[in-house]
Design a protein around this motif. Structure first.
Motif, PDB file in Angstrom:
ATOM      1  N   LEU A  11     -14.753   7.862   2.843  1.00 33.06           N
ATOM      2  CA  LEU A  11     -14.215   9.353   3.495  1.00 33.06           C
ATOM      3  C   LEU A  11     -14.917  10.400   3.171  1.00 33.06           C
ATOM      4  CD1 LEU A  11     -10.893   7.891   4.404  1.00 33.06           C
ATOM      5  CD2 LEU A  11     -12.639   7.175   5.434  1.00 33.06           C
ATOM      6  N   LEU A  15     -14.401  12.565  -2.301  1.00 32.56           N
ATOM      7  CA  LEU A  15     -14.095  10.832  -3.586  1.00 32.56           C
ATOM      8  C   LEU A  15     -15.580  10.496  -3.714  1.00 32.56           C
ATOM      9  CD1 LEU A  15     -11.549   9.749  -0.421  1.00 32.56           C
ATOM     10  CD2 LEU A  15     -11.650  11.263  -1.854  1.00 32.56           C
ATOM     11  N   TYR A  19     -16.598   5.955  -7.123  1.00 32.18           N
ATOM     12  CA  TYR A  19     -17.446   4.892  -7.059  1.00 32.18           C
ATOM     13  C   TYR A  19     -18.387   4.834  -8.553  1.00 32.18           C
ATOM     14  CZ  TYR A  19     -14.553   4.616  -2.662  1.00 32.18           C
ATOM     15  OH  TYR A  19     -12.824   4.619  -1.995  1.00 32.18           O
ATOM     16  N   HIS A 177     -12.691  -4.980   0.077  1.00 31.04           N
ATOM     17  CA  HIS A 177     -11.781  -4.303  -0.751  1.00 31.04           C
ATOM     18  C   HIS A 177     -11.246  -2.950  -0.672  1.00 31.04           C
ATOM     19  CE1 HIS A 177     -11.489  -8.845  -3.279  1.00 31.04           C
ATOM     20  NE2 HIS A 177     -11.116  -8.847  -1.875  1.00 31.04           N
ATOM     21  N   CYS A 178     -10.896  -3.334   0.226  1.00 31.98           N
ATOM     22  CA  CYS A 178     -10.905  -1.112   0.725  1.00 31.98           C
ATOM     23  C   CYS A 178     -10.242  -0.755   1.598  1.00 31.98           C
ATOM     24  CB  CYS A 178     -12.750  -0.729   0.875  1.00 31.98           C
ATOM     25  SG  CYS A 178     -13.377   0.922   1.328  1.00 31.98           S
ATOM     26  N   ASP A 179      -8.842   0.177   1.128  1.00 35.29           N
ATOM     27  CA  ASP A 179      -8.193   0.537   2.389  1.00 35.29           C
ATOM     28  C   ASP A 179      -9.489   1.831   3.480  1.00 35.29           C
ATOM     29  OD1 ASP A 179      -6.570  -0.782   1.643  1.00 35.29           O
ATOM     30  OD2 ASP A 179      -5.015   0.655   1.109  1.00 35.29           O
ATOM     31  N   SER A 180     -10.186   2.576   3.505  1.00 31.54           N
ATOM     32  CA  SER A 180     -10.563   2.977   4.011  1.00 31.54           C
ATOM     33  C   SER A 180     -11.518   2.282   5.015  1.00 31.54           C
ATOM     34  CB  SER A 180     -12.153   3.250   3.024  1.00 31.54           C
ATOM     35  OG  SER A 180     -10.870   4.471   2.602  1.00 31.54           O
ATOM     36  N   LEU A 182     -11.117  -0.794   6.068  1.00 24.98           N
ATOM     37  CA  LEU A 182     -10.380  -1.590   6.998  1.00 24.98           C
ATOM     38  C   LEU A 182      -9.166  -0.590   8.461  1.00 24.98           C
ATOM     39  CD1 LEU A 182      -8.017  -4.128   7.620  1.00 24.98           C
ATOM     40  CD2 LEU A 182      -6.238  -3.422   5.538  1.00 24.98           C
ATOM     41  N   MET A 183      -9.388   0.476   7.232  1.00 32.02           N
ATOM     42  CA  MET A 183      -8.984   1.718   8.806  1.00 32.02           C
ATOM     43  C   MET A 183     -10.013   1.753   9.337  1.00 32.02           C
ATOM     44  SD  MET A 183      -9.272   5.058   9.112  1.00 32.02           S
ATOM     45  CE  MET A 183      -9.483   5.728   7.801  1.00 32.02           C
TER      46      MET A 183
ATOM     47  N   PHE B 155      -7.409   7.052  -0.447  1.00 29.90           N
ATOM     48  CA  PHE B 155      -7.608   6.172   0.254  1.00 29.90           C
ATOM     49  C   PHE B 155      -6.462   5.148   0.246  1.00 29.90           C
ATOM     50  CE2 PHE B 155      -7.683   4.244   4.685  1.00 29.90           C
ATOM     51  CZ  PHE B 155      -6.694   5.328   4.789  1.00 29.90           C
ATOM     52  N   ASN B 156      -5.298   5.381   0.936  1.00 34.03           N
ATOM     53  CA  ASN B 156      -4.350   4.605   1.083  1.00 34.03           C
ATOM     54  C   ASN B 156      -3.862   3.637   2.011  1.00 34.03           C
ATOM     55  OD1 ASN B 156      -1.962   4.732   0.854  1.00 34.03           O
ATOM     56  ND2 ASN B 156      -1.654   4.704  -1.413  1.00 34.03           N
ATOM     57  N   LEU B 157      -3.474   2.929   2.621  1.00 32.86           N
ATOM     58  CA  LEU B 157      -3.079   2.500   4.533  1.00 32.86           C
ATOM     59  C   LEU B 157      -1.657   3.103   3.900  1.00 32.86           C
ATOM     60  CD1 LEU B 157      -5.056   0.093   5.806  1.00 32.86           C
ATOM     61  CD2 LEU B 157      -4.611   2.240   6.704  1.00 32.86           C
ATOM     62  N   GLU B 158      -0.725   2.701   2.802  1.00 31.72           N
ATOM     63  CA  GLU B 158       0.426   2.365   3.331  1.00 31.72           C
ATOM     64  C   GLU B 158       0.771   3.996   3.010  1.00 31.72           C
ATOM     65  OE1 GLU B 158      -1.256   1.314   0.664  1.00 31.72           O
ATOM     66  OE2 GLU B 158      -0.368   2.279  -1.188  1.00 31.72           O
ATOM     67  N   PHE B 198       0.807  -6.596   8.204  1.00 27.31           N
ATOM     68  CA  PHE B 198      -0.283  -5.677   7.894  1.00 27.31           C
ATOM     69  C   PHE B 198      -0.672  -5.029   6.452  1.00 27.31           C
ATOM     70  CE2 PHE B 198      -2.493  -1.259   8.313  1.00 27.31           C
ATOM     71  CZ  PHE B 198      -3.960  -2.214   8.128  1.00 27.31           C
ATOM     72  N   LYS B 201      -2.365  -6.829   4.064  1.00 29.00           N
ATOM     73  CA  LYS B 201      -4.116  -6.596   3.272  1.00 29.00           C
ATOM     74  C   LYS B 201      -4.680  -5.765   3.040  1.00 29.00           C
ATOM     75  CE  LYS B 201      -3.916  -8.879   8.557  1.00 29.00           C
ATOM     76  NZ  LYS B 201      -4.727  -8.882   9.725  1.00 29.00           N
ATOM     77  N   THR B 202      -3.329  -4.964   2.123  1.00 27.04           N
ATOM     78  CA  THR B 202      -3.822  -3.742   1.816  1.00 27.04           C
ATOM     79  C   THR B 202      -4.225  -4.139   0.201  1.00 27.04           C
ATOM     80  OG1 THR B 202      -1.372  -2.842   1.138  1.00 27.04           O
ATOM     81  CG2 THR B 202      -2.047  -2.410   3.071  1.00 27.04           C
ATOM     82  N   THR B 203      -4.737  -2.727  -0.343  1.00 20.73           N
ATOM     83  CA  THR B 203      -5.427  -2.801  -1.486  1.00 20.73           C
ATOM     84  C   THR B 203      -4.495  -3.024  -2.659  1.00 20.73           C
ATOM     85  OG1 THR B 203      -6.006  -0.772  -1.622  1.00 20.73           O
ATOM     86  CG2 THR B 203      -7.735  -2.680  -1.598  1.00 20.73           C
ATOM     87  N   HIS B 204      -3.165  -1.778  -2.457  1.00 16.72           N
ATOM     88  CA  HIS B 204      -2.713  -1.574  -3.154  1.00 16.72           C
ATOM     89  C   HIS B 204      -1.443  -2.885  -3.233  1.00 16.72           C
ATOM     90  CE1 HIS B 204      -0.267   1.730  -4.518  1.00 16.72           C
ATOM     91  NE2 HIS B 204       0.378   0.649  -4.931  1.00 16.72           N
TER      92      HIS B 204
END
Lengths: 242, 242
Positions: A11, A15, A19, A177-180, A182-183, B155-158, B198, B201-204
């Motif tokens: 993002l 960051l 990776y 497998h990546c929240d970024s 998914l968002m 980045f994480n979604l929660e 939902f 579905k997050t990586t965490h």
């Protein structure tokens, strides 16, 4: 299933080093406006686009290559350069066969970071060349980094929405497998049918619209109007390099 | 209108230095599970929670304070510590009047960064204390940074969803020119009625659920089940410090 390549979304340039990109195709995304202008100039027949990060370097390379120098700050062509950053400035009648030396800040920075960190291929993407980018990523079969150039390292929505558009189209071909990611996919699904109004809520819109660039910005989120694949090769972005 | 305080969302500790936080309340958000556990322990009567970033420091402060030491790695209590990171381990019957010395990685790191960068106040938030956090931010009248602890800077979604929940509730009291905040609000609006599914579905989620923590994680996204305001004061998080 497990043999699908990975796809991750980054993002902000800040960051990128989280990776391992050494075996990845990195897509540089700078929707407003660098990667939209790059696609457009190449689609209209530019021989190459050389992205540079400073005005002196732009002037220097303009002299060496005989290319057209271009760059803006605060909505005006920079003193010493010839043209601006608008995709509308590069119709075929003007740019065909020419070299364009383009100063950008966010996109060029990320591109050079990706090269330094050993990306196996660097391409650029924006809505004008969405389908070509997606086709290339699926056919290459490599791991993918969708790299958002952001704005001075701050998260932005327009680059994220483009990442989401790519993911929506190609996700079944990748392990994600990546929240970024998914968002990004969620955000694009939420706004794909109201893009012209939604982008008018972004911070970058307010920044650039103040300079009278509304038409440019609408163009930059138009899908497949300049379907070429800019590939970074020997210091320049070229279409289908050998 | 222009006199409303600003609110910004920071999606990773890596991005904190892009913001001037010297006149801000910074909300440290680490939904899975540090800031959920902190709210719960304090709600259940803990005298204070001391967040530390290493196991040796946790052991040292446990000796000095006579407090309960807690920390996990890979789903198990760390050798040399007494308890884990689960909010379920801290009912009133156990924690009332006690000091809890808690090792966390992501949340503690961001908290210390916020202090070093001169935040005027540091509090912690998660869904269990959502309303109390929102009330405090509105009444304080200061600029706000919603600080997502992320996961090893990714980045994480929660954490983003909690930021979005805060923004949804208090946005009319703030000036918000921030794509991160607009995205967070959109994401929470999209998922507020399907949070339990939902977050799966997050990586965490996948990381922690592998250790049998599904019940913990459902608790961590439960709204207002531990409504206290943890405020960082003299090295510890306290409720309503004088």
């Amino acid at each position: 299933m497990n043999s699908k390549p990975f796809l991750n979304t980054v993002l902000s340039p800040r960051l990128l080093d989280l990776y391992d990109i050494s075996n990845c195709v990195v897509v540089i995304i700078d929707v407003f406006r660098a990667t939209s202008t790059i696609a457009t100039a190449l689609y209209n027949g530019a021989a190459k686009v050389i992205p540079v990060d400073s005005v002196p370097r732009c002037i220097e390379l303009g002299k060496i290559t005989g290319g057209i120098t271009a760059g803006e700050r605060d909505g005006k062509v920079v003193e010493g350069l010839q043209h601006g950053n608008s995709p509308a400035e590069y119709p075929r009648s003007f740019i065909e066969g020419q070299t364009l030396v383009l100063t950008t800040t966010n996109g060029t920075k990320l591109l050079h970071m990706a090269l330094e960190r050993g990306a196996s291929e660097v391409i650029t993407g924006s809505f004008p060349n969405l389908s070509t980018v997606c086709d290339h990523l699926v056919h290459s079969g490599k791991n993918v980094i969708l790299g958002c150039s952001a704005w001075k390292d701050k998260f932005n929505l327009e680059d994220t929405l483009f990442a989401g558009a790519v993911i929506q189209r190609i996700k079944e071909h990748f392990t994600i497998h990546c929240d970024s990611s998914l968002m990004a996919e969620n955000m694009y699904a939420l706004h794909q049918n109201d893009m012209p109004s939604f982008i008018r809520k972004t911070t970058h819109w307010h920044r650039l619209a103040a300079y009278g660039m509304e038409k440019d910005l609408d163009y930059c989120v138009s899908i497949d109007v300049a379907n070429v694949l800019p590939v970074y090769t020997n210091g320049a972005l070229l279409v289908n390099p050998q």
